[in-house]
Design a protein around this motif. Structure first.
Motif, short mmCIF file in Angstrom:
data_model
loop_
_atom_site.label_atom_id
_atom_site.label_comp_id
_atom_site.label_asym_id
_atom_site.label_seq_id
_atom_site.Cartn_x
_atom_site.Cartn_y
_atom_site.Cartn_z
N LEU A 195 0.83 -1.23 -0.15
CA LEU A 195 0.26 -0.02 0.05
C LEU A 195 0.96 1.19 -0.02
N ASP A 196 2.05 1.29 0.69
CA ASP A 196 2.98 2.44 0.69
C ASP A 196 3.58 2.67 -0.66
N GLN A 197 3.51 1.58 -1.57
CA GLN A 197 4.15 1.87 -2.87
C GLN A 197 3.38 1.82 -3.90
N VAL A 198 2.13 1.85 -3.91
CA VAL A 198 1.23 1.88 -5.23
C VAL A 198 1.10 2.96 -5.90
N LYS A 199 1.16 4.17 -4.93
CA LYS A 199 1.23 5.44 -5.97
C LYS A 199 2.12 5.74 -6.91
N THR A 200 3.48 5.09 -6.24
CA THR A 200 4.85 5.69 -7.39
C THR A 200 5.34 4.49 -7.86
N ASP A 201 4.96 3.37 -7.67
CA ASP A 201 5.54 2.13 -8.16
C ASP A 201 4.63 1.26 -9.09
N GLU A 203 5.04 -1.45 -10.69
CA GLU A 203 4.98 -3.07 -10.39
C GLU A 203 4.40 -3.14 -9.18
N ALA A 204 4.61 -2.48 -8.03
CA ALA A 204 3.94 -2.74 -6.85
C ALA A 204 2.45 -2.65 -6.85
N ARG A 205 1.95 -1.64 -7.68
CA ARG A 205 0.32 -1.53 -8.08
C ARG A 205 -0.16 -2.66 -8.77
N GLN A 206 0.80 -3.25 -9.71
CA GLN A 206 0.17 -4.18 -10.40
C GLN A 206 -0.03 -5.77 -9.43
N GLN A 228 -8.99 0.76 -0.01
CA GLN A 228 -7.55 1.27 0.49
C GLN A 228 -6.73 1.79 -0.66
N LEU A 229 -6.69 0.78 -1.91
CA LEU A 229 -6.16 1.15 -2.91
C LEU A 229 -6.52 2.46 -3.78
N THR A 230 -7.74 2.56 -3.78
CA THR A 230 -8.41 4.04 -4.39
C THR A 230 -7.75 5.18 -3.43
N ALA A 231 -8.04 5.06 -2.39
CA ALA A 231 -7.76 6.20 -1.41
C ALA A 231 -6.17 6.51 -1.50
N ARG A 232 -5.24 5.70 -1.61
CA ARG A 232 -3.77 5.75 -1.97
C ARG A 232 -3.49 6.55 -3.28
N LEU A 233 -4.25 6.28 -4.29
CA LEU A 233 -3.98 6.41 -5.71
C LEU A 233 -4.59 7.90 -5.80
N PHE A 234 -5.68 8.19 -5.37
CA PHE A 234 -6.48 9.43 -5.46
C PHE A 234 -6.71 10.35 -4.48
#
Length: 234
Positions: A195-201, A203-206, A228-234
């Motif tokens: 979760l801490d990496q999905v916004k900038t990485d 591969e982590a998001r995939q 939680q993913l949506t919240a981190r991305l947006f």
């Protein structure tokens, strides 16, 4: 035996069902004399296909949306569906010979029967042979890709899946190929770390999305992690 289809069930019982088996739609009404003559002929000929073609009936008086969709001006009207689309039709009462010719065109070809037999066999060689006959067959592609993942050949599996549009089935197998885990694994620790990496990485998001695919919609954690993913991305 024909089943009665309504405005509410047409999408499921005809359009979606026709992706698995040819469907013949008998549009009729209780006051229609020729309909009473045609329906038994349809039932007889369809029954002789032993499940390779299925018959449904639509009372146009009770289901005006279907009648309007087909622009019905005269009945009986018969429409054949395959792969989610209407492929043939006729209007008016027909004799058994004409009905049989109409139904025969809907039956699987010898090659289609061969492909189905190979897919049912399910081993790698049979699935590869099925794809030689029909390179875009989804059942064969998904089955073979899944076996390749299990055999430790994820790259070939992913290349195979690229032949066809993504579906729920292909996404799960692709996720297994990329992540290398099974739906039974405990993913909480991994997802929390990602979760801490999905916004900038990327591969982590995939990887995060792939794990959610493996968990599936029935896992109560999936919806929570998607939020939680949506919240981190947006």
């Amino acid at each position: 035996m024909a089943i009665d289809v309504t405005d509410a069930t047409f999408q499921t019982d005809v359009v979606e069902r026709s992706t698995a088996v040819a469907i013949v739609v008998d549009l009729w009404a209780t006051w229609c004399g020729p309909c009473q003559t045609l329906t038994p002929i349809l039932e007889k000929v369809v029954a002789e296909t032993n499940g390779k073609v299925e018959l449904v009936k639509v009372d146009i008086d009770q289901n005006p949306a279907i009648a309007q969709a087909f622009r019905v001006q005269s009945i009986p009207m018969v429409v054949a569906f395959k792969d989610g689309q209407p492929v043939d039709a006729f209007m008016g009462a027909q004799g058994e010979h004409e009905v049989r010719a109409f139904i025969d065109k809907l039956l699987p070809t010898e090659e289609e029967n061969r492909i189905e037999a190979l897919i049912q066999a399910g081993d790698e060689l049979s699935l590869r042979q099925a794809l030689e006959l029909e390179p875009g067959n989804e059942d064969a592609i998904v089955g073979l890709a899944d076996q390749l993942v299990e055999a430790g050949q994820p790259e070939e599996a992913l290349a195979l899946l690229e032949r066809i549009p993504a579906t729920d089935r292909t996404r799960v197998v692709a996720a297994k190929a990329r992540v290398g885990v099974t739906p039974d694994d405990d993913h909480d620790a991994t997802l929390t770390a990602l979760l801490d990496q999905v916004k900038t990485d990327d591969e982590a998001r995939q990887q995060f999305v792939d794990i959610l695919e493996l968990m599936g919609p029935d896992d109560p954690r999936t919806a929570t992690y998607r939020k939680q993913l949506t919240a981190r991305l947006f």
